[in-house]
Design an enzyme around this catalytic site. Structure first.
Site, PDB file in Angstrom:
ATOM      1  CG  HIS A 171      -1.932  -1.005   1.355  1.00  0.00           C
ATOM      2  ND1 HIS A 171      -2.113  -1.770   2.490  1.00  0.00           N
ATOM      3  CD2 HIS A 171      -2.881  -1.415   0.477  1.00  0.00           C
ATOM      4  CE1 HIS A 171      -3.129  -2.606   2.306  1.00  0.00           C
ATOM      5  NE2 HIS A 171      -3.609  -2.416   1.082  1.00  0.00           N
ATOM      6  CB  SER A 223      -4.430  -6.484   4.920  1.00  0.00           C
ATOM      7  OG  SER A 223      -4.149  -5.230   4.352  1.00  0.00           O
ATOM      8  NE  ARG A 269      -2.771  -7.769  -4.172  1.00  0.00           N
ATOM      9  CZ  ARG A 269      -3.509  -8.050  -3.121  1.00  0.00           C
ATOM     10  NH1 ARG A 269      -2.951  -8.196  -1.960  1.00  0.00           N
ATOM     11  NH2 ARG A 269      -4.810  -8.196  -3.251  1.00  0.00           N
ATOM     12  CE  LYS A 323     -11.068  -7.477   1.678  1.00  0.00           C
ATOM     13  NZ  LYS A 323      -9.997  -6.549   1.272  1.00  0.00           N
TER      14      LYS A 323
HETATM   15  O1  PNS Z   1      -8.755  -2.910   0.267  1.00  0.00           O
HETATM   16  P1  PNS Z   1     -10.049  -3.394  -0.329  1.00  0.00           P
HETATM   17  O2  PNS Z   1     -10.887  -4.101   0.721  1.00  0.00           O
HETATM   18  O3  PNS Z   1      -9.841  -4.239  -1.555  1.00  0.00           O
HETATM   19  O4  PNS Z   1     -10.842  -2.089  -0.808  1.00  0.00           O
HETATM   20  C1  PNS Z   1     -12.155  -2.185  -1.294  1.00  0.00           C
HETATM   21  C2  PNS Z   1     -12.860  -0.822  -1.145  1.00  0.00           C
HETATM   22  C3  PNS Z   1     -12.882  -0.400   0.320  1.00  0.00           C
HETATM   23  C4  PNS Z   1     -12.127   0.201  -1.974  1.00  0.00           C
HETATM   24  C5  PNS Z   1     -14.308  -1.020  -1.682  1.00  0.00           C
HETATM   25  O5  PNS Z   1     -14.968  -1.996  -0.918  1.00  0.00           O
HETATM   26  C6  PNS Z   1     -15.094   0.284  -1.654  1.00  0.00           C
HETATM   27  O6  PNS Z   1     -14.945   1.111  -2.544  1.00  0.00           O
HETATM   28  N1  PNS Z   1     -15.901   0.484  -0.590  1.00  0.00           N
HETATM   29  C7  PNS Z   1     -16.670   1.689  -0.442  1.00  0.00           C
HETATM   30  C8  PNS Z   1     -18.157   1.424  -0.677  1.00  0.00           C
HETATM   31  C9  PNS Z   1     -18.461   1.469  -2.171  1.00  0.00           C
HETATM   32  O7  PNS Z   1     -18.331   2.474  -2.820  1.00  0.00           O
HETATM   33  N2  PNS Z   1     -18.881   0.305  -2.710  1.00  0.00           N
HETATM   34  C10 PNS Z   1     -19.251   0.193  -4.097  1.00  0.00           C
HETATM   35  C11 PNS Z   1     -18.074   0.011  -5.038  1.00  0.00           C
HETATM   36  S1  PNS Z   1     -17.992  -1.643  -5.553  1.00  0.00           S
END
Ligand code: PNS
Length: 161
Positions: free
Chosen positions: A17, A128, A90, A41
């Site tokens: 990150h 993570s 990745r 998650k």
């Molecule tokens: O590190 P991650 O868990 O892969 O990140 C995912 C994240 C947090 C970027 C994604 O879940 C997100 O954008 N969450 C915010 C809520 C949202 O906008 N959801 C709709 C987009 S699919």
């Protein structure tokens, strides 16, 4: 001024990150590192803990801010007048999920672009969840997270054998 968002769960922040945020900060004027709730998650660290760990890990990077956000990324990008989301890719396994999120965000906010930066080869395997597993089993996380937050992560997760 070009503002972008690096969103994620950051549960906790890894060297992968840090690398992506640092590279984004070199490309754009301002980077908002946004800790979001990922509904699929169950986090190990609270939102405040994740923000504090990110702030410590990114202390040397000047044109960034770390925030916690409840809600949709596409809406937050509008509020902050951000032109793009920057995410690290990745491996091929990341692609389908990231592509789906990118297209969803584009539907919700047609102005918003997604920029993918390819992970450095040395961080291809890093996540993570890997950090959490190794820390919980009292393993060495030296190569996974910035030195300044080793102690906190190990203290918080260690001895869960
Ligand atoms: O590190 P991650 O868990 O892969 O990140 C995912 C994240 C947090 C970027 C994604 O879940 C997100 O954008 N969450 C915010 C809520 C949202 O906008 N959801 C709709 C987009 S699919």
């Amino acid at each position: 001024m070009r503002t972008v968002i690096c969103p994620g769960s950051f549960d906790p922040v890894t060297l992968g990150h840090v690398d992506i945020v640092t590279r984004a900060a070199a490309m754009f004027d301002h980077v908002i590192v946004a800790v979001f709730v990922n509904l699929s998650k169950k986090p190990s660290f609270t939102m405040d803990e994740r923000i504090t760990l990110l702030q410590k890990a990114l202390i040397g990077v000047k044109n960034i801010e770390v925030v916690g956000v409840n809600g949709l990324l596409a809406e937050y990008a509008k509020e902050r007048d951000a032109c793009a989301v920057v995410k690290g890719l990745r491996a091929v396994s990341d692609f389908e999920y990231e592509f789906q999120m990118s297209l969803t965000n584009k539907k919700l906010n047609p102005e918003l672009e997604t920029v993918f930066l390819t992970s450095r080869a040395e961080y291809m395997y890093l996540s993570s969840s890997i950090v959490k597993q190794v820390a919980m089993l009292d393993g060495d996380i030296t190569n996974f997270v910035p030195q300044c937050i080793h102690g906190e992560i190990k203290e918080r997760l260690g001895s869960k054998k």
